[in-house]
Write a protein that holds these residues in place. Structure first.
Motif, PDB file in Angstrom:
ATOM      1  N   ASP A 210      -9.957  -7.948 -17.002  1.00 18.49           N
ATOM      2  CA  ASP A 210     -10.021  -9.157 -16.501  1.00 18.49           C
ATOM      3  C   ASP A 210      -9.922  -8.741 -14.863  1.00 18.49           C
ATOM      4  OD1 ASP A 210     -10.058 -12.354 -16.978  1.00 18.49           O
ATOM      5  OD2 ASP A 210      -9.200 -10.947 -18.856  1.00 18.49           O
ATOM      6  N   GLU A 211     -10.529  -9.699 -13.803  1.00 20.43           N
ATOM      7  CA  GLU A 211     -10.208  -9.426 -12.242  1.00 20.43           C
ATOM      8  C   GLU A 211     -10.579 -10.726 -11.502  1.00 20.43           C
ATOM      9  OE1 GLU A 211     -12.880  -5.621 -11.973  1.00 20.43           O
ATOM     10  OE2 GLU A 211     -13.900  -7.435 -11.420  1.00 20.43           O
ATOM     11  N   ILE A 212      -9.120 -10.625 -10.490  1.00 17.93           N
ATOM     12  CA  ILE A 212      -9.141 -12.465 -10.132  1.00 17.93           C
ATOM     13  C   ILE A 212      -9.042 -11.080  -8.685  1.00 17.93           C
ATOM     14  CG2 ILE A 212      -7.206 -14.181  -9.174  1.00 17.93           C
ATOM     15  CD1 ILE A 212      -8.130 -13.628 -12.200  1.00 17.93           C
ATOM     16  N   ARG A 213     -10.508 -11.903  -8.291  1.00 16.44           N
ATOM     17  CA  ARG A 213     -10.656 -11.263  -6.950  1.00 16.44           C
ATOM     18  C   ARG A 213     -10.754 -12.198  -5.903  1.00 16.44           C
ATOM     19  NH1 ARG A 213     -14.679 -13.635  -7.397  1.00 16.44           N
ATOM     20  NH2 ARG A 213     -16.303 -14.050  -8.660  1.00 16.44           N
ATOM     21  N   GLU A 214     -11.032 -11.779  -4.670  1.00 19.48           N
ATOM     22  CA  GLU A 214     -11.131 -13.203  -2.788  1.00 19.48           C
ATOM     23  C   GLU A 214     -12.121 -12.108  -1.761  1.00 19.48           C
ATOM     24  OE1 GLU A 214     -10.832 -16.435  -0.601  1.00 19.48           O
ATOM     25  OE2 GLU A 214     -11.655 -15.847  -2.148  1.00 19.48           O
ATOM     26  N   PHE A 215     -13.057 -12.400  -1.808  1.00 16.02           N
ATOM     27  CA  PHE A 215     -13.746 -12.107  -1.176  1.00 16.02           C
ATOM     28  C   PHE A 215     -12.927 -11.694   0.977  1.00 16.02           C
ATOM     29  CE2 PHE A 215     -17.355 -10.605  -4.064  1.00 16.02           C
ATOM     30  CZ  PHE A 215     -17.656  -9.722  -3.359  1.00 16.02           C
ATOM     31  N   LEU A 216     -13.052 -11.061   1.402  1.00 12.70           N
ATOM     32  CA  LEU A 216     -12.178 -11.031   2.657  1.00 12.70           C
ATOM     33  C   LEU A 216     -13.142 -10.663   4.006  1.00 12.70           C
ATOM     34  CD1 LEU A 216      -8.820  -9.742   1.475  1.00 12.70           C
ATOM     35  CD2 LEU A 216      -9.941 -11.893   1.997  1.00 12.70           C
ATOM     36  N   PRO A 217     -13.110 -10.465   4.935  1.00 10.10           N
ATOM     37  CA  PRO A 217     -14.082  -9.874   5.325  1.00 10.10           C
ATOM     38  C   PRO A 217     -14.142  -8.009   5.752  1.00 10.10           C
ATOM     39  CG  PRO A 217     -12.850 -11.022   7.158  1.00 10.10           C
ATOM     40  CD  PRO A 217     -12.227 -11.537   5.710  1.00 10.10           C
ATOM     41  N   LEU A 218     -14.880  -7.517   5.524  1.00 10.90           N
ATOM     42  CA  LEU A 218     -15.573  -6.009   5.047  1.00 10.90           C
ATOM     43  C   LEU A 218     -14.769  -5.313   6.425  1.00 10.90           C
ATOM     44  CD1 LEU A 218     -17.501  -4.162   3.666  1.00 10.90           C
ATOM     45  CD2 LEU A 218     -19.066  -3.796   5.787  1.00 10.90           C
ATOM     46  N   GLY A 219     -13.950  -4.272   5.332  1.00 13.31           N
ATOM     47  CA  GLY A 219     -12.695  -3.882   5.961  1.00 13.31           C
ATOM     48  C   GLY A 219     -11.494  -4.319   5.859  1.00 13.31           C
ATOM     49  N   THR A 220     -10.910  -5.173   5.744  1.00 12.93           N
ATOM     50  CA  THR A 220      -9.780  -6.249   5.394  1.00 12.93           C
ATOM     51  C   THR A 220      -8.818  -4.913   5.111  1.00 12.93           C
ATOM     52  OG1 THR A 220     -10.899  -8.083   5.848  1.00 12.93           O
ATOM     53  CG2 THR A 220      -9.097  -7.855   4.829  1.00 12.93           C
ATOM     54  N   SER A 221      -7.587  -5.057   5.163  1.00 11.57           N
ATOM     55  CA  SER A 221      -6.629  -4.567   4.571  1.00 11.57           C
ATOM     56  C   SER A 221      -5.897  -5.073   3.505  1.00 11.57           C
ATOM     57  CB  SER A 221      -5.486  -3.250   5.335  1.00 11.57           C
ATOM     58  OG  SER A 221      -4.666  -2.629   4.089  1.00 11.57           O
ATOM     59  N   ALA A 222      -5.335  -4.766   2.390  1.00 14.06           N
ATOM     60  CA  ALA A 222      -4.370  -5.372   1.544  1.00 14.06           C
ATOM     61  C   ALA A 222      -3.484  -5.940   2.076  1.00 14.06           C
ATOM     62  CB  ALA A 222      -4.373  -5.008  -0.011  1.00 14.06           C
ATOM     63  N   GLY A 223      -2.435  -4.924   2.821  1.00 16.59           N
ATOM     64  CA  GLY A 223      -1.720  -5.022   3.481  1.00 16.59           C
ATOM     65  C   GLY A 223      -0.552  -3.795   3.198  1.00 16.59           C
ATOM     66  N   TRP A 224      -0.680  -3.530   2.121  1.00 16.66           N
ATOM     67  CA  TRP A 224      -0.247  -2.470   1.266  1.00 16.66           C
ATOM     68  C   TRP A 224       0.126  -1.517   0.917  1.00 16.66           C
ATOM     69  CZ3 TRP A 224       4.849  -5.392   0.513  1.00 16.66           C
ATOM     70  CH2 TRP A 224       4.355  -6.644   0.349  1.00 16.66           C
ATOM     71  N   GLY A 225      -0.862  -0.731   1.675  1.00 16.71           N
ATOM     72  CA  GLY A 225      -1.587   1.228   1.222  1.00 16.71           C
ATOM     73  C   GLY A 225      -1.860   1.042   0.424  1.00 16.71           C
ATOM     74  N   GLU A 226      -1.654   2.604   0.139  1.00 10.66           N
ATOM     75  CA  GLU A 226      -1.840   3.188  -0.978  1.00 10.66           C
ATOM     76  C   GLU A 226      -0.705   4.531  -1.156  1.00 10.66           C
ATOM     77  OE1 GLU A 226      -6.143   4.304  -3.169  1.00 10.66           O
ATOM     78  OE2 GLU A 226      -5.966   5.209  -0.795  1.00 10.66           O
ATOM     79  N   PRO A 227      -0.366   4.353  -2.773  1.00  3.52           N
ATOM     80  CA  PRO A 227       0.981   5.002  -3.304  1.00  3.52           C
ATOM     81  C   PRO A 227      -0.228   6.405  -2.693  1.00  3.52           C
ATOM     82  CG  PRO A 227      -0.571   3.793  -4.853  1.00  3.52           C
ATOM     83  CD  PRO A 227      -0.550   3.519  -3.975  1.00  3.52           C
ATOM     84  N   PRO A 228       0.582   7.444  -2.604  1.00  4.94           N
ATOM     85  CA  PRO A 228       0.524   9.313  -2.175  1.00  4.94           C
ATOM     86  C   PRO A 228       0.289  10.113  -3.907  1.00  4.94           C
ATOM     87  CG  PRO A 228       2.265   8.982  -1.777  1.00  4.94           C
ATOM     88  CD  PRO A 228       2.517   7.082  -2.153  1.00  4.94           C
ATOM     89  N   SER A 229       1.063   8.893  -5.235  1.00  2.00           N
ATOM     90  CA  SER A 229       0.752  10.519  -6.163  1.00  2.00           C
ATOM     91  C   SER A 229       1.225   9.093  -7.354  1.00  2.00           C
ATOM     92  CB  SER A 229       1.542  11.295  -6.227  1.00  2.00           C
ATOM     93  OG  SER A 229       2.779  10.981  -6.373  1.00  2.00           O
ATOM     94  N   LEU A 230       1.898   9.606  -8.689  1.00  2.00           N
ATOM     95  CA  LEU A 230       1.495   8.838  -9.668  1.00  2.00           C
ATOM     96  C   LEU A 230       3.591   8.548  -9.563  1.00  2.00           C
ATOM     97  CD1 LEU A 230       1.313   7.362 -12.124  1.00  2.00           C
ATOM     98  CD2 LEU A 230       1.839   9.465 -13.293  1.00  2.00           C
ATOM     99  N   SER A 231       4.539   9.790  -9.444  1.00  2.15           N
ATOM    100  CA  SER A 231       5.355   9.456  -9.125  1.00  2.15           C
ATOM    101  C   SER A 231       5.892   8.641  -7.666  1.00  2.15           C
ATOM    102  CB  SER A 231       5.954  11.128  -8.762  1.00  2.15           C
ATOM    103  OG  SER A 231       5.428  11.165  -7.429  1.00  2.15           O
ATOM    104  N   GLY A 232       5.149   8.402  -6.836  1.00  2.06           N
ATOM    105  CA  GLY A 232       5.426   7.654  -5.584  1.00  2.06           C
ATOM    106  C   GLY A 232       5.022   6.213  -6.740  1.00  2.06           C
ATOM    107  N   ASN A 233       4.175   6.210  -7.372  1.00  3.54           N
ATOM    108  CA  ASN A 233       3.547   4.336  -7.991  1.00  3.54           C
ATOM    109  C   ASN A 233       5.070   4.119  -8.051  1.00  3.54           C
ATOM    110  OD1 ASN A 233       2.330   2.531  -8.192  1.00  3.54           O
ATOM    111  ND2 ASN A 233       2.255   3.479 -10.747  1.00  3.54           N
ATOM    112  N   VAL A 234       6.476   5.098  -9.192  1.00  3.61           N
ATOM    113  CA  VAL A 234       7.478   4.183  -9.474  1.00  3.61           C
ATOM    114  C   VAL A 234       8.691   3.497  -8.309  1.00  3.61           C
ATOM    115  CG1 VAL A 234       9.876   4.725 -10.750  1.00  3.61           C
ATOM    116  CG2 VAL A 234       7.804   6.035 -10.986  1.00  3.61           C
ATOM    117  N   ALA A 235       7.909   3.990  -6.863  1.00  9.11           N
ATOM    118  CA  ALA A 235       8.873   3.650  -5.957  1.00  9.11           C
ATOM    119  C   ALA A 235       8.345   2.336  -5.038  1.00  9.11           C
ATOM    120  CB  ALA A 235       9.647   4.164  -5.034  1.00  9.11           C
ATOM    121  N   HIS A 236       7.036   2.659  -5.340  1.00  4.37           N
ATOM    122  CA  HIS A 236       6.577   1.527  -4.391  1.00  4.37           C
ATOM    123  C   HIS A 236       4.851   1.250  -5.047  1.00  4.37           C
ATOM    124  CE1 HIS A 236       5.022  -1.184  -1.263  1.00  4.37           C
ATOM    125  NE2 HIS A 236       3.725  -0.154  -1.181  1.00  4.37           N
ATOM    126  N   GLY A 237       4.269   0.331  -5.157  1.00  5.63           N
ATOM    127  CA  GLY A 237       3.175   0.051  -5.633  1.00  5.63           C
ATOM    128  C   GLY A 237       2.145   0.342  -6.772  1.00  5.63           C
TER     129      GLY A 237
END
Length: 283
Positions: free
Chosen positions: A256-283
């Motif tokens: 299932d996907e919930i999605r909204e179209f935004l202008p091309l190149g828009t960021s979600a504003g939360w970055g991308e976690p560097p690794s699986l261990s980083g997922n525990v701390a953030h996102g």
């Protein structure tokens, strides 16, 4: 560390407070961040200023990350809209709140009313011998995003019963897509194969909830779809979405996907976690 049920309760309290526009009963961390469709907001803005009511809400929590997500329907000015919410709780306080509220409620790739009847398959426990661990859940979901980016339906592992739903609408193995811009009947794999001309880029991949017992991976992503000059399409831009994946035997059983179209190149504003261990701390 908060338990899954305690995190579920936090989501219920958050949605209840938003529905009356009164956050006074919530506990916020000093550095609390709030976004909606990728925009940073202050309390009282966006959905908080609309007093929406919610229905069809289905929530999933992860005690290890302290995060919880939900999908369902938000009624804004009495109009039903596909909705997704993520919260992150740190030491009993709300640290992050990320919402997707879609403007696409009805059409070939949206059917918001179907979200009022969430599929109970997501709540079914996976037998222990058919489960994968947290790393496995993340890998299955990430392979889907990689398959989308590479336009290669052979990269993900799809169960032969798998179907995909976009903003509530069934978009695979259904004749309704013959009337869409694609004019085709897609399987989950062929839907990925067919994106090649748009040169998709699946970025900012995050995996806030990985529930081994339920076999559920909840993942946020932003996918850029580039214009195709010879075939103008309405879905050009950055598709910002939460994907829910039910995983059994290491294969995707339903998406299932919930999605909204935004202008091309828009960021979600939360970055991308560097690794699986980083997922525990953030996102």
């Amino acid at each position: 560390m908060m338990t899954g049920p305690a995190l579920m309760e936090e989501m219920g309290l958050y949605l209840a407070a938003m529905s009356v526009g009164d956050p006074s009963g919530l506990r916020f961390a000093p550095n609390f961040r709030l976004t909606e469709n990728g925009r940073a907001l202050g309390m009282g803005e966006g959905l908080w200023g609309c007093k929406p009511r919610f229905s069809g809400i289905q929530s999933f929590a992860d005690a290890l990350t302290g995060q919880i997500v939900c999908v369902g329907v938000a009624y804004v000015a009495d109009q039903p809209r596909p909705f997704a919410q993520r919260l992150r709780i740190v030491e009993g306080e709300l640290a992050e709140a990320e919402a997707i509220i879609s403007t696409d409620s009805k059409g070939h790739f949206a059917d918001v009313e179907q979200l009022l009847k969430p599929d109970i398959l997501y709540q079914a426990m996976v037998p222990s011998h058919r489960r994968v661990d947290r790393d496995g859940l993340r890998e299955v979901a990430d392979r889907y995003w990689e398959g989308l980016e590479q336009s290669d339906g052979l990269i993900p592992r799809f169960n032969y019963r798998c179907d995909k739903y976009d903003n509530g609408a069934k978009t695979t193995n259904t004749l309704r897509t013959l009337l869409s811009a694609d004019g085709k009947v897609h399987s989950c794999a062929s839907a990925l194969n067919d994106t090649r001309a748009a040169r998709p880029k699946a970025r900012e991949r995050r995996f806030p909830v990985l529930d081994v017992e339920l076999g559920v991976a909840a993942s946020f992503v932003v996918v850029d779809f580039h214009p195709i000059p010879a075939h103008p399409r309405p879905d050009v831009g950055a598709m910002y979405m939460l994907g829910l994946f039910k995983v059994v035997d290491g294969e995707i059983r339903i998406i299932d996907e919930i999605r909204e179209f935004l202008p091309l190149g828009t960021s979600a504003g939360w970055g991308e976690p560097p690794s699986l261990s980083g997922n525990v701390a953030h996102g």
